[in-house]
Design an enzyme around this catalytic site. Sequence first.
Site, PDB file in Angstrom:
ATOM      1  N   GLY A 111      33.513  36.533 115.958  1.00 27.85           N
ATOM      2  CA  GLY A 111      32.129  37.046 115.032  1.00 27.85           C
ATOM      3  C   GLY A 111      31.818  36.252 113.875  1.00 27.85           C
ATOM      4  N   GLY A 166      26.502  38.453 110.321  1.00 27.03           N
ATOM      5  CA  GLY A 166      27.078  39.720 109.813  1.00 27.03           C
ATOM      6  C   GLY A 166      28.420  39.552 108.986  1.00 27.03           C
ATOM      7  N   TYR A 168      30.391  53.134 122.415  1.00 28.03           N
ATOM      8  CA  TYR A 168      31.078  52.424 121.052  1.00 28.03           C
ATOM      9  C   TYR A 168      32.211  53.080 120.535  1.00 28.03           C
ATOM     10  CZ  TYR A 168      31.081  50.376 116.489  1.00 28.03           C
ATOM     11  OH  TYR A 168      31.446  49.710 115.201  1.00 28.03           O
ATOM     12  N   SER A 210      36.719  51.760 113.692  1.00 30.11           N
ATOM     13  CA  SER A 210      35.688  52.356 113.258  1.00 30.11           C
ATOM     14  C   SER A 210      36.162  53.935 112.982  1.00 30.11           C
ATOM     15  CB  SER A 210      34.286  52.206 114.022  1.00 30.11           C
ATOM     16  OG  SER A 210      33.228  53.321 113.084  1.00 30.11           O
ATOM     17  N   GLY A 257      31.387  39.125 109.835  1.00 29.37           N
ATOM     18  CA  GLY A 257      32.273  37.938 110.379  1.00 29.37           C
ATOM     19  C   GLY A 257      31.901  36.623 109.649  1.00 29.37           C
TER      20      GLY A 257
END
Length: 291
Positions: free
Chosen positions: A11, A15, A173, A142, A17
Amino acid sequence: MIVTKTVLVTGGGRGLGRVAAEKLAAVRHRVILVARTPASAGAAFAEIQQRHPRVRLEARSVDLSSLAHVRAFATAEVERGEPIDVLFHIGGVMQTSKNRRVTVDGYEETLAVNVLAPFLLTALLQSALARSESARVVAVSSRLHLPGSRGEPVDFDFDDPQLERGYNPDRAYKNSKLAVLWFTYELQRRLALRPITANAVCPGFVPTTAAASTTGFMRLAMSYVMPHMPFAASVDEATDGLVFMAVDPSIEGVGGKFFGECHPIESSPQSLDADQARRFWELAERLTGLR
């Protein structure tokens, strides 16, 4: 004195990453920045190197939605014969479309990219991790996997793990982030006698990066309104936490934990169910062809 590490960051093209990769490289760690395409990897590499000309930074690419690409990438890394001290799974997707998407392998995209790719990559890179005196595997999960979080509730059905019935992007998700914790905790149990630790981390809610997955009014709200809310984290705050997970000496040898804001936090009771974690591990083995 800083002990430098070799950190492979997925990633890394954009963003959190990309920023985490830059922060790690800026303090002299060797960073293998991995993005989805050669173009995005090259662009991120050029941006970072322009600001930090002497960094030890290498650009790679792998499409995490293809298990064949993951295998080819891992094989090439292992053949380099170099140790990987930190394998950081930051790359992932957050779908907003109500239409269920599948990968080239025929798997639901969120599960495939967020969990199956890290699962397979970790397995195939274990020999490179074993070359390190003390390696870390860190995966992004998350708090949204917790019961009562906003949107559709988490509901991982082992009879329908890819949501072929009743697909919802929120559920996909959240299910993937629950599965990341199952994978992490089970990996730590299986690595108990090896100098490799496995942990998961919640970077917090970062509206400015989440905006990339939205459109219209929601994108405007994520970009300009929600960053000012008390529950929101900035990119800088979130990536400081990611850098901590990668290289901070205070968690050397610590494994099987879920972190947020640089300290252990509670994950859901379901995530701690060792039987379900083992069941998911066996499912992931079948889907990735590791068996």
